[in-house]
Design a protein around this motif. Structure first.
Motif, mmCIF file in Angstrom:
data_model
loop_
_atom_site.group_PDB
_atom_site.id
_atom_site.type_symbol
_atom_site.label_atom_id
_atom_site.label_comp_id
_atom_site.label_asym_id
_atom_site.label_seq_id
_atom_site.Cartn_x
_atom_site.Cartn_y
_atom_site.Cartn_z
ATOM 1 N N ASP A 17 39.531 29.632 44.919
ATOM 2 C CA ASP A 17 40.310 29.262 46.183
ATOM 3 C C ASP A 17 40.937 30.196 46.339
ATOM 4 O OD1 ASP A 17 42.025 28.600 43.960
ATOM 5 O OD2 ASP A 17 42.934 26.933 45.250
ATOM 6 N N GLU A 18 41.587 30.383 47.837
ATOM 7 C CA GLU A 18 42.388 31.398 48.202
ATOM 8 C C GLU A 18 43.795 31.392 47.602
ATOM 9 O OE1 GLU A 18 42.454 32.893 51.894
ATOM 10 O OE2 GLU A 18 40.351 33.105 52.147
ATOM 11 N N ARG A 19 44.246 30.234 47.378
ATOM 12 C CA ARG A 19 45.636 29.946 46.603
ATOM 13 C C ARG A 19 45.665 30.338 45.284
ATOM 14 N NH1 ARG A 19 49.569 30.075 49.231
ATOM 15 N NH2 ARG A 19 49.841 31.640 47.480
ATOM 16 N N GLY A 20 44.382 30.129 44.486
ATOM 17 C CA GLY A 20 44.403 30.651 43.261
ATOM 18 C C GLY A 20 44.473 32.296 43.181
ATOM 19 N N TRP A 21 43.679 32.855 44.014
ATOM 20 C CA TRP A 21 43.940 34.187 44.173
ATOM 21 C C TRP A 21 45.214 34.861 44.524
ATOM 22 C CZ3 TRP A 21 41.222 38.376 42.354
ATOM 23 C CH2 TRP A 21 39.945 37.992 42.118
ATOM 24 N N ALA A 22 45.831 33.999 45.515
ATOM 25 C CA ALA A 22 46.989 34.762 46.145
ATOM 26 C C ALA A 22 48.160 34.534 44.808
ATOM 27 C CB ALA A 22 47.508 33.811 47.211
ATOM 28 N N LEU A 25 47.535 37.280 42.330
ATOM 29 C CA LEU A 25 47.883 38.566 42.416
ATOM 30 C C LEU A 25 49.473 38.678 42.798
ATOM 31 C CD1 LEU A 25 44.859 39.837 44.779
ATOM 32 C CD2 LEU A 25 45.521 40.762 42.858
ATOM 33 N N ALA A 26 50.052 37.610 43.067
ATOM 34 C CA ALA A 26 51.727 37.675 43.431
ATOM 35 C C ALA A 26 52.327 38.098 42.164
ATOM 36 C CB ALA A 26 51.903 36.152 43.876
ATOM 37 N N MET A 27 51.681 37.704 40.921
ATOM 38 C CA MET A 27 52.202 38.307 39.662
ATOM 39 C C MET A 27 52.179 39.932 39.743
ATOM 40 S SD MET A 27 50.764 35.724 36.509
ATOM 41 C CE MET A 27 48.983 36.245 36.923
ATOM 42 N N SER A 28 51.352 40.568 40.563
ATOM 43 C CA SER A 28 51.611 41.991 40.487
ATOM 44 C C SER A 28 52.059 42.439 41.345
ATOM 45 C CB SER A 28 49.981 42.698 40.424
ATOM 46 O OG SER A 28 49.268 42.064 39.239
ATOM 47 N N ARG A 107 59.072 42.774 49.431
ATOM 48 C CA ARG A 107 57.942 42.612 48.532
ATOM 49 C C ARG A 107 56.552 43.080 49.215
ATOM 50 N NH1 ARG A 107 57.246 37.101 45.682
ATOM 51 N NH2 ARG A 107 55.333 37.574 44.217
ATOM 52 N N LEU A 108 55.847 43.821 48.416
ATOM 53 C CA LEU A 108 54.644 44.396 48.962
ATOM 54 C C LEU A 108 53.459 43.418 48.357
ATOM 55 C CD1 LEU A 108 52.856 46.463 50.290
ATOM 56 C CD2 LEU A 108 52.975 47.851 48.126
ATOM 57 N N ASP A 109 53.009 42.590 49.222
ATOM 58 C CA ASP A 109 52.254 41.381 49.057
ATOM 59 C C ASP A 109 50.879 42.105 48.913
ATOM 60 O OD1 ASP A 109 50.351 39.361 49.196
ATOM 61 O OD2 ASP A 109 51.448 38.401 50.760
ATOM 62 N N LEU A 110 50.252 42.068 47.612
ATOM 63 C CA LEU A 110 48.892 42.684 47.347
ATOM 64 C C LEU A 110 47.742 42.049 48.017
ATOM 65 C CD1 LEU A 110 49.306 43.875 43.761
ATOM 66 C CD2 LEU A 110 49.644 45.260 45.871
ATOM 67 N N TRP A 111 47.938 40.763 47.766
ATOM 68 C CA TRP A 111 46.921 39.623 48.528
ATOM 69 C C TRP A 111 46.561 40.064 49.980
ATOM 70 C CZ3 TRP A 111 42.511 37.395 47.608
ATOM 71 C CH2 TRP A 111 42.072 36.455 48.324
ATOM 72 N N ASN A 112 47.588 40.272 50.759
ATOM 73 C CA ASN A 112 47.493 40.468 52.137
ATOM 74 C C ASN A 112 47.575 41.808 52.476
ATOM 75 O OD1 ASN A 112 47.113 37.656 53.015
ATOM 76 N ND2 ASN A 112 49.270 37.080 52.412
ATOM 77 N N ASP A 261 38.466 39.706 50.739
ATOM 78 C CA ASP A 261 37.026 39.878 50.368
ATOM 79 C C ASP A 261 37.052 41.077 49.329
ATOM 80 O OD1 ASP A 261 36.125 37.965 51.980
ATOM 81 O OD2 ASP A 261 35.600 39.316 53.506
ATOM 82 N N TYR A 262 37.835 41.933 49.449
ATOM 83 C CA TYR A 262 37.963 43.190 48.732
ATOM 84 C C TYR A 262 38.210 42.970 47.170
ATOM 85 C CZ TYR A 262 39.805 47.477 46.510
ATOM 86 O OH TYR A 262 40.179 48.434 45.788
ATOM 87 N N TYR A 263 39.559 42.170 47.096
ATOM 88 C CA TYR A 263 39.914 41.879 45.694
ATOM 89 C C TYR A 263 38.695 40.914 44.816
ATOM 90 C CZ TYR A 263 44.531 43.774 47.098
ATOM 91 O OH TYR A 263 45.478 44.448 47.215
ATOM 92 N N ARG A 264 38.356 39.922 45.751
ATOM 93 C CA ARG A 264 37.225 38.909 45.156
ATOM 94 C C ARG A 264 35.899 39.689 44.560
ATOM 95 N NH1 ARG A 264 38.399 33.732 48.952
ATOM 96 N NH2 ARG A 264 38.021 35.420 50.315
ATOM 97 N N ARG A 265 35.931 41.012 44.740
ATOM 98 C CA ARG A 265 34.580 41.465 44.214
ATOM 99 C C ARG A 265 34.538 41.393 42.784
ATOM 100 N NH1 ARG A 265 30.939 43.544 47.978
ATOM 101 N NH2 ARG A 265 30.325 45.152 46.380
#
Length: 745
Positions: A17-22, A25-28, A107-112, A261-265
């Motif tokens: 799910d998107e929440r899990g990915w967000a 990536l927020a850790m980075s 904050r540079l939000d990588l996910w977005n 979509d990019y990150y989830r590859r």
């Protein structure tokens, strides 16, 4: 032949799910609690074309948003690639608040792929969000001021359109007759402003911007367009501006979908949280700097700054910049294969006239069309001729660049790359060498002196060129066989492999060339390409182990001229030697000595290849797939008791997922996209179970040495684990201790 009994289906996958990915990536995410002062400290946004580095305006109460573009270059080839064809600066905006800046929280939000945060001033505060759109050359910055900051302002500052190499601090005087382009002209069209930069060599680049007000929110939209030789950029910039001028969230919607979509590859997690964050920032960085359709990355990507290197460098930088796209499953960023194919005529025209009928070459530096400029088309100016002092006979760069193309082929098994790009271009690159090979008194084939980047001394039988020549001839023969081509040069390629002189070696290991020992500190591993990345000489050949170890130790033992990519090369070579602790040590040294707060890198100017190549070094620790064998977790430090990979792309066009738990490989999944032969070195102890995801047994056999060969047709997959084990096949972040974020926390 081994088989396995049917077992329950395998719930493969990574958290979906998107929440899990967000959250992951927020850790980075990078964080700033102090105002960055330089390119090496601040946030950066980009999409392969447009780029913006963000930091304090020197000597002013303002924040600078740079506006740079990878297509914006000069067009005066008579002054060469570093002046007449150089990348040109565009300019920057300053965000100028009413009150004095007293603090920030960014904050540079990588996910977005979005910068957000606040600027605090003596008059109030400004909340901001900023993106460079993933699919448009548009920068959008939304600002919500408090009452006391309602009158903040934006100011655009056009840059002088001159090669950054002319900056006096670099001590690089321009050629006679070289002058700056005329100043940009500022124009208006309704509420839209334009900075139109005409170029003496024809064409123009145009920056267009407007600010919209919705309630108390003000949003700056900026678009950049380039055209040559026509002057049509203004219309293009205005059209982009009109399309982009929507509410920020509506504009950002498609942008965010692209990045999600990019990150989830692919997925990668390790216990070293600092290095894990560094890795995901590099994945963000490479997608912010590269696209297949964009120019091949110049030395500082789309974030042009004062630099002595305002061009694209082909004797190491390009190769290192793009390595990580293969394992991370991001071939959509491969501009190298596209550009070498598109501009192949320029590769022919820049070798010396007598050899153009059957040869290709690339100069050390080029513009985005792979042109070097001054002297191109004259006798050997751009590429150099072996045995001649001037220009520098650095002739192996195209062959090394084609190794990147070969990697793209091997990781996709796309026959079009092999047939249409790699084979014809490599045939010409090796064809250039063949003109200069000559038999010696020893019956061996020898090269006249050439140049080993960047040692500074010409040498006959240069190790750099011998390695590339061997790899090239072997690859041509293998490719001709795959393509079923009866090439008339095949006999000559076999002769080269049989008779080419051995690599020059002394008591300290590999030499630069015959009679030229490795005798001074040197950042480049040009004399070690046969070990890495070509894998012509490997640790798996016991007869070469002492030589590899001696050569590596001697190279990194010379302090003084070592630079960041020295340590990424040493890390990857150590990974080949199965020394995970040593590979991790070199990456730690890289971070400690060279990596800047925002993960950028500098020598005498800004460059981006080294951090990107460090991501590849991490790949080499977690998965290697050279020589027809996929090696799972081959060089993981013992302290990393856990690690996770998902859809890691390997040679043979396999997507690999694997889990390491308790210091050992727990399970491996491999899916074939091409039906190529699948050989796995899993590291799983005990009798293996090999089945498909529905629990049905797969056909496999144990090879001498313990590797597994699994029968997989295109589209099929297999799961491997120890018999009797019941692993959880779901992947997520592995345990690790929190660390301070990158940036200026």
């Amino acid at each position: 032949m081994g088989t396995a009994q049917a077992e329950p289906a395998v719930p493969l996958g990574v958290f979906g799910d998107e929440r899990g990915w967000a959250d992951f990536l927020a850790m980075s995410d990078l964080r700033w609690r102090r105002l960055p002062k330089t390119w090496y400290e601040g946030p950066f946004l980009g999409n392969g074309f447009l780029g913006s580095g963000i930091y304090a305006e020197p000597g002013a109460n303002a924040v600078r948003f740079n506006v740079q573009h990878s297509q914006v270059q000069d067009h005066r080839p008579e002054f060469g690639s570093l002046f007449g064809l150089a990348r040109l600066p565009i300019g920057y905006f300053t965000l100028e608040p009413v009150g004095a800046i007293t603090g920030i929280d960014w904050r540079l939000d990588l996910w977005n792929a979005e910068l957000s945060g606040t600027i605090t001033t003596t008059a109030g505060g400004l909340s901001l969000r900023a993106i460079i759109h993933s699919g448009q050359s548009v920068l959008a910055v939304e600002v919500r001021p408090t009452e006391g900051e309602r009158d903040f302002r934006w100011v655009f500052h056009p840059a002088e359109a001159v090669s950054p190499r002319t900056d006096p601090k670099f001590g690089k005087p321009p050629p006679a007759g070289y002058v700056a382009n005329p100043p940009a002209t500022l124009e208006s069209s309704g509420d839209r402003r334009l900075a139109v930069q005409a170029l003496l060599g024809g064409g123009e680049h145009v920056t267009a911007w407007r600010e919209t007000v919705r309630g108390s929110t003000r949003t700056l939209y900026t678009a950049v367009a380039w055209s040559h030789p026509a002057r049509t950029a203004a219309g293009a910039a205005l059209r982009m501006l009109a399309e982009a001028s929507r509410p920020f969230d509506r504009l950002a919607d498609g942008h965010r979908r692209w990045w999600h979509d990019y990150y989830r590859r692919s997925f990668l997690s390790i216990p070293d949280r600092r290095l894990q964050a560094f890795y995901w920032i590099q994945l963000y960085k490479v997608a912010a700097a590269a696209r297949r359709e964009a120019p091949v990355m110049a030395t500082c990507g789309p974030w042009l700054e004062p630099t002595p290197w305002p061009a694209t460098w082909w004797n190491l930088n390009v190769q290192l910049e793009y390595w990580l796209i293969h394992g991370s499953n991001h071939l959509e960023l491969d501009a190298v294969t596209r550009a070498l194919d598109e501009f192949r005529q320029n590769l022919r025209d820049q070798v010396s006239a007598p050899y153009r009928a059957d040869s290709y070459g690339i100069p050390r530096t080029t513009d985005m069309r792979l042109l070097n400029g001054a002297g191109s088309g004259t006798s050997g100016f751009a590429v150099g001729i072996p045995g001649q002092e001037s220009p520098t006979p650095e002739v192996g760069n195209l062959t090394w660049a084609l190794h990147n193309v070969w990697l793209s082929y091997r990781h996709t098994m796309d026959p079009r790359i092999l047939r249409d790009v790699l084979f014809p271009l490599l045939r010409g690159a090796i064809g250039y060498y063949l003109h200069f090979l000559a038999p010696g008194m020893d019956g061996k084939l020898h090269l006249p002196f050439t140049f080993s980047p960047e040692y500074g001394v010409n040498a006959p039988d240069c190790t750099y060129d011998l390695a590339l020549l061997r790899w090239g001839c072997r690859t041509l023969l293998d490719s001709a066989n795959l393509l079923r081509i009866d090439d008339p040069l095949a006999k000559r390629w076999r002769e080269v492999l049989a008779k080419l002189v051995d690599y020059p070696v002394d008591a300290n290991g590999y030499m630069i060339g015959a009679g030229v020992p490795f005798a001074k500190s040197h950042r480049h591993y040009s004399h070690l390409l046969q070990v890495y990345p070509l894998y012509e000489i490997t640790w798996e050949q016991p007869e070469h182990r002492r030589l590899i170890e001696t050569s590596l130790g001697h190279w990194v033992g010379f302090e003084g001229a070592l630079q960041g990519y020295t340590f990424t090369g040493a890390a990857s070579m150590s990974a080949q030697m199965l020394r995970g602790d040593k590979a991790a040590f070199y990456l730690d040294e890289l971070q400690r000595r060279f990596i800047q707060p925002n993960t950028m890198y500098k020598e005498s100017g800004p460059v981006i290849e080294t951090p990107l190549s460090a991501a590849q070094s991490l790949h080499d620790m977690l998965c290697q797939s050279w020589g027809g064998v996929i090696r799972v977790f081959p060089a993981v430090p013992p302290s990393w008791e856990s690690a996770a990979l998902h859809d890691f792309r390997t040679e043979g066009a396999f997507l690999l997922s694997a889990s390491r738990e308790g210091g050992r490989t727990r399970w491996v999944r491999v899916r074939s996209e091409s039906g190529a032969r699948c050989v796995l070195r899993t590291g799983i102890e005990g009798e293996p179970v090999v089945r498909d995801r529905w629990g049905r047994p797969k056909r496999w056999r144990l090879l001498p040495g313990g590797d597994l060969e699994i029968e997989l047709r295109r589209g099929e997959e297999a799961v491997v684990h120890r018999k009797g084990d019941r692993p959880d096949f779901r992947l997520g972040p592995v345990p690790g201790s929190p660390v301070p974020p990158w940036g200026l926390p």
